[in-house]
Design a protein around this motif. Sequence first.
Motif, PDB file in Angstrom:
ATOM      1  N   GLY A   1      27.162 -17.057  18.388  1.00 50.87           N
ATOM      2  CA  GLY A   1      27.812 -15.314  19.387  1.00 50.87           C
ATOM      3  C   GLY A   1      29.301 -16.758  19.729  1.00 50.87           C
ATOM      4  O   GLY A   1      29.505 -18.221  19.932  1.00 50.87           O
TER       5      GLY A   1
ATOM      6  N   THR B   1      30.049 -16.008  22.695  1.00 48.69           N
ATOM      7  CA  THR B   1      29.585 -16.874  23.999  1.00 48.69           C
ATOM      8  C   THR B   1      29.562 -18.510  24.321  1.00 48.69           C
ATOM      9  O   THR B   1      29.611 -18.790  25.581  1.00 48.69           O
TER      10      THR B   1
ATOM     11  N   HIS C   1      22.400  -4.303  23.921  1.00 50.97           N
ATOM     12  CA  HIS C   1      21.490  -5.894  22.859  1.00 50.97           C
ATOM     13  C   HIS C   1      21.400  -6.888  23.281  1.00 50.97           C
ATOM     14  O   HIS C   1      22.640  -7.880  24.246  1.00 50.97           O
TER      15      HIS C   1
ATOM     16  N   LYS D   1      32.581  -6.739  28.657  1.00 51.18           N
ATOM     17  CA  LYS D   1      31.102  -6.806  28.465  1.00 51.18           C
ATOM     18  C   LYS D   1      30.932  -6.482  30.405  1.00 51.18           C
ATOM     19  O   LYS D   1      29.232  -6.240  30.417  1.00 51.18           O
TER      20      LYS D   1
HETATM   21  P1  PGA Z   1      29.393 -12.195  21.449  1.00 54.03           P
HETATM   22  O1  PGA Z   1      27.916 -11.863  20.923  1.00 54.03           O
HETATM   23  O2  PGA Z   1      29.105 -13.638  22.074  1.00 54.03           O
HETATM   24  O3  PGA Z   1      29.614 -12.514  20.355  1.00 54.03           O
HETATM   25  O4  PGA Z   1      30.118 -11.643  22.060  1.00 54.03           O
HETATM   26  C1  PGA Z   1      26.777 -11.469  22.272  1.00 54.03           C
HETATM   27  C2  PGA Z   1      25.910 -10.102  21.606  1.00 54.03           C
HETATM   28  O5  PGA Z   1      26.426  -9.826  20.480  1.00 54.03           O
HETATM   29  O6  PGA Z   1      24.579 -10.765  21.885  1.00 54.03           O
END
Ligand code: PGA
Length: 224
Positions: free
Chosen positions: A39, A41, A127, A191
Motif C-alpha cells: 500500500g 503508507t 481492515h 485515516k
Molecule cells: P494504504 O492502504 O497504505 O494504501 O492507505 C492501507 C490498507 O488498506 O491497509
Amino acid sequence: MKIKLYKDCNSMTETIIESIDDSILKSKEYYFVLGLATGSTPLSLYKHMRNTNWDASKMYTFNLDEYADLPYNHPQSYEHYMEENLFTYKQFKKSYFPSEKNYRNYDVMLRLFNIDIQILGIGTNGHIAFNEPGTPKDSLTRKVELTENTRKDNSRFFDSMDDVPTHAYTMGIESIMEAKQIYLLAKGKHKKDILEKACYGEVTSDIPASYLQEHKNVKVFYCD
Ligand code: PGA
C-alpha cells in the motif's frame, strides 16, 4: 494503544527505522523476521530501509497478503511492489507471500519463524491486511473475497475498477497477533477517525484493527 502523532511523516519514518534498528540490536536470535505490508503508507519506510546497514542476509520477511489471480510480474501484485520498492535494494535471506500454493501452511511457517516486528497499515474501513469488517479474532491465513469498499480504495492503482482483483490471500487476525511486536502505521487525515476508533473504541469485529488493543506490544504511528 496510544497513538504517536507526527506533524512530519519523514520524522515518523525515521523514528520507526530507529526503533526497528534497536530491536535488531537487542535481538538474541541469529535471524530477524520482519512482517511487511504493502500500500501507499509504508512506501517511505521502504525507501529508508534501503539505506540501512542491516544485514539482510540474516533477515527473513513475510508479507501480510497478496492478490489472487494476478501473475507474479503484474505491476500491482504485492510481490512486484516489494521487488520494486525494497527487495531490489536489500536481498533478504528469504521472503514469503501467501499464495494458492502455500496459504494452508502459512501459519505453520509463521509460528516456526515467529515475526519480530509486523508492519501494518489500516484501511479506511478498519481492515488490517485483507481482514475486512466482520473477520473473527481466531482467523488464520486464508483466501478471502474483497469488499467493494476495499476494491474501490485500491482501484486507484489499476486502470479501471474491473481490473481490481476480487479475491486475495491474507494472514488472519490470529496470525498477525502472534508477532512479537506490531507497528500500526497511518498517514493522512482520511485515516485519523478510523485509527482513533481502532485504538480507543470498543474491540469489535466491525473494526478488525481494534483487535490489536489485545496485543501487548503495539506501537501506533500517525502523521498528517
Ligand atoms: P494504504 O492502504 O497504505 O494504501 O492507505 C492501507 C490498507 O488498506 O491497509
